[in-house]
Design an enzyme around this catalytic site. Structure first.
Site, PDB file in Angstrom:
ATOM      1  N   TYR A  28      48.897  -5.205 -19.690  1.00  0.00           N
ATOM      2  CA  TYR A  28      48.150  -5.579 -20.896  1.00  0.00           C
ATOM      3  C   TYR A  28      48.411  -4.589 -22.021  1.00  0.00           C
ATOM      4  CZ  TYR A  28      44.145  -5.981 -24.043  1.00  0.00           C
ATOM      5  OH  TYR A  28      43.341  -6.083 -25.147  1.00  0.00           O
ATOM      6  N   ARG A  38      34.114   6.526 -22.703  1.00  0.00           N
ATOM      7  CA  ARG A  38      34.596   5.432 -23.525  1.00  0.00           C
ATOM      8  C   ARG A  38      33.780   5.411 -24.824  1.00  0.00           C
ATOM      9  NH1 ARG A  38      37.684   5.720 -19.860  1.00  0.00           N
ATOM     10  NH2 ARG A  38      38.562   4.049 -18.575  1.00  0.00           N
TER      11      ARG A  38
END
Length: 332
Positions: free
Chosen positions: A163, A231
């Site tokens: 991806y 994150r």
């Protein structure tokens, strides 16, 4: 401005459509979900959709980590061939403005600093280390621990899964189009986007969706590794407003301009799971120690360039966003 939004019926795209309308623009939705054969890989359909269009906001993509390399052909077809078809049609139609849904996954691991050797780039984590619960990358020169930091747009790219490789290829294709067509191209490298209309429980959904889906089933969110991986969770409406800002900005032609697009407030995955569970009313998250090969440990990027150059600011705070997301509907 009449703007073609590929993937305009999807999670992020639908919010982009709403943000464009609120600014007085005319969005045109192009999405395979519409049941009209509107696949971005279809040259005839794309050419028809570009009629009268002044700009394109390209959100259509196959997303997520994927399944090793088994689904590489599908990723490349949807993300890279689809982008190539779109860009070729834009060149023919004379459409000269593009905003691309990029991704922070193109960086691979984030920025790390060693106390002895300064900024270093650790390689992919070894299976033996992950199996033993050694999740933190170490210095490639001295094997000592590292301190994670923020990644700037000028950092080298290092895609670590299929991806990620296709998202970087999309940027290269867009840059080539900008040079040859004299177009204005922007890639917004999204962080971990969450919010209403996020898809539920698919193999390619983000971690926020998995946690939210588990809570809806009355199950505890399962947090991989030790939950301390960092994150940047950014609300979908803030991402949509960044797209509008990029479409309206006076940016150089003939080049691809890249902006990191995040909240600017790194959180651990474990903290996000806890905030979501608290907002939903439980069950409490469970840290499993499991891992996915190809995941990176920490990736949080510096989004100050987007703020400084386009005047964009995220408006949805982390706690507020998690409360809303805990009670928002998900898509099947």
């Amino acid at each position: 401005m009449r703007v073609l939004v590929t993937g305009g019926a999807g999670f992020i795209g639908s919010h982009v459509v709403e943000a464009l309308r609120s600014r007085g623009h005319e969005p045109v939705v192009f999405d395979v979900r519409e049941g009209t054969g509107a696949d971005v890989r279809n040259p005839e359909a794309v050419a028809r959709a570009l009629s009268g269009v002044e700009a394109v906001c390209h959100q259509a993509a196959m997303v997520g980590l994927g399944n090793g390399v088994a689904d590489a052909p599908e990723y490349v077809s949807r993300n890279d061939l689809g982008t190539a078809v779109l860009l070729a049609a834009m060149a023919d139609a004379g459409v000269r403005r593009l905003v691309l849904a990029g991704s922070m996954v193109v960086y691979g691991e984030g920025r790390y600093e060693c106390g002895r050797h300064g900024v270093v780039r650790p390689g992919p984590r070894a299976v033996a280390d992950l199996e033993a619960g050694r999740f933190e990358p170490t210095c490639p020169l001295c094997d000592e621990g590292l301190s994670p930091g923020l990644v700037g747009e000028d950092a080298p790219t290092d895609p670590r899964n299929v991806y990620a490789a296709t998202k970087l290829t999309q940027e290269h294709l867009s840059a080539a189009w900008a040079r040859s067509a004299g177009g204005c191209a922007v890639s917004l490298r999204y962080h971990n986007v969450y919010g209403p209309r996020m898809p539920r429980d698919t193999p390619y959904a983000g971690v926020a969706s998995f946690f939210r889906s588990a809570l809806a089933r009355g199950e505890a969110p399962r947090v991989f590794e030790d939950g301390r991986q960092r994150r940047d969770f950014v609300h979908v409406r803030d991402v949509a407003s960044a797209n509008v800002a990029a479409l309206e900005a006076d940016l150089p032609e003939g080049v691809l301009t890249v902006y990191n697009t995040g909240s600017g407030e790194p959180r651990t995955v474990g903290r996000m799971a806890q905030a979501l569970a608290d907002a939903y009313g439980g069950p409490q998250p469970v840290v499993t120690g499991e891992y996915r090969l190809g995941d990176v440990r920490h990736i949080t990027a510096d989004s100050s360039r987007l703020r400084a150059e386009l005047g964009w600011q995220p408006e949805v705070g982390f706690e507020e966003g998690m409360i809303e997301f805990a009670h928002a509907g998900l898509r099947g």
